[in-house]
Design an enzyme around this catalytic site. Structure first.
Site, PDB file in Angstrom:
ATOM      1  NE  ARG A  45       2.618  13.821  -6.872  1.00  0.00           N
ATOM      2  CZ  ARG A  45       1.754  14.818  -6.834  1.00  0.00           C
ATOM      3  NH1 ARG A  45       2.148  16.066  -6.816  1.00  0.00           N
ATOM      4  NH2 ARG A  45       0.460  14.565  -6.799  1.00  0.00           N
ATOM      5  CG  ASP A 106       7.045   7.499   0.492  1.00  0.00           C
ATOM      6  OD1 ASP A 106       6.505   6.377   0.377  1.00  0.00           O
ATOM      7  OD2 ASP A 106       6.383   8.554   0.413  1.00  0.00           O
ATOM      8  CG  ASP A 109       0.667   3.490   6.476  1.00  0.00           C
ATOM      9  OD1 ASP A 109       0.807   3.170   7.661  1.00  0.00           O
ATOM     10  OD2 ASP A 109      -0.261   4.221   6.083  1.00  0.00           O
ATOM     11  CG  ASP A 165       2.512  14.539   0.470  1.00  0.00           C
ATOM     12  OD1 ASP A 165       2.820  13.331   0.382  1.00  0.00           O
ATOM     13  OD2 ASP A 165       1.363  14.967   0.245  1.00  0.00           O
ATOM     14  NE  ARG A 171       5.141  15.736  -2.452  1.00  0.00           N
ATOM     15  CZ  ARG A 171       4.633  14.512  -2.345  1.00  0.00           C
ATOM     16  NH1 ARG A 171       5.356  13.528  -1.861  1.00  0.00           N
ATOM     17  NH2 ARG A 171       3.397  14.257  -2.721  1.00  0.00           N
TER      18      ARG A 171
END
Ligand code: IMP
Ligand code: MG
Length: 184
Positions: A45, A106, A109, A165, A171
């Site tokens: 998301r 987003d 990592d 988040d 968010r």
């Protein structure tokens, strides 16, 4: 474990919006040569806010988006840590064969999620497959992968806001903030 949002933003709304504009220009320059539109695919998301802004900016600088679609992927491992075991929870509705695809994430990592999703989509024979991540934490990488377009490279901090988040919270922030963890 308790945590709190640091008072000082890591990246302000203005910094983010400026960089999103620049990335849109880079994407249109690199991907729009043949005049064909893009299929923009978001990893839900966390991507939702970045993707909405980025697609708008792509349109403003003359890029064409033929379709937007979404994938939900989750990685199972010990606790909240990512693992190489990435599962596709929701697949695309669109057919990407022969089309120009841009994947939006987003934050890159460990790299496990984007590696797995890129591999999966490559098997479906897009004409071009490129990746874009707003944030990059290169120090945490477990897979050899770089996004084709990156917003900001950051240190190994846990960050929230602008779609990202912690326990589904924060968010809605229009900036990127740091999470401070109290290990008491
Ligand atoms: P990875 O590259 O497979 O490790 O997974 C990246 C995903 O982990 C991102 O799409 C985020 O959902 C989540 N993630 C990694 N680092 C952070 C962070 O600092 N804040 C919020 N979510 C994060
Ligand atoms: Mg995510």
């Amino acid at each position: 474990m308790s945590y709190q949002l640091s008072k000082t933003p890591l990246l302000s709304e203005e910094q983010i919006q400026q960089r999103v504009k620049e990335i849109a220009v880079e994407i249109v320059r690199d991907m729009s040569g043949d005049g064909e539109g893009l299929v923009v695919i978001g990893l839900l998301r966390g991507c939702f806010m970045f993707m909405a802004d980025l697609v708008r900016e792509i349109g403003k600088v003359g890029g064409v988006v033929d379709e937007v679609d979404f994938i939900v992927a989750s990685s199972y491992g010990a606790g909240t840590e990512s693992s190489g075991n990435v599962k596709i929870e929701r697949d695309l509705r669109s057919d990407i064969a022969g089309r120009k695809v841009l994947i939006i994430d987003d934050i890159l990592d460990t790299g496990n999620t984007l590696t797995r999703v890129s591999e999966l989509l490559k098997l479906r024979s897009p004409s071009v497959l490129k990746t874009c991540a707003l944030l990059d934490k290169p120090s945490r990488r477990e897979k050899v992968i770089e996004a084709d377009f990156t917003g900001f490279s950051i240190k190994d901090h846990f960050v929230v806001g602008y779609g990202l988040d912690i326990d589904q919270k924060y968010r809605e922030l229009s900036y990127i903030g740091l999470i401070e963890i109290d290990n008491e």
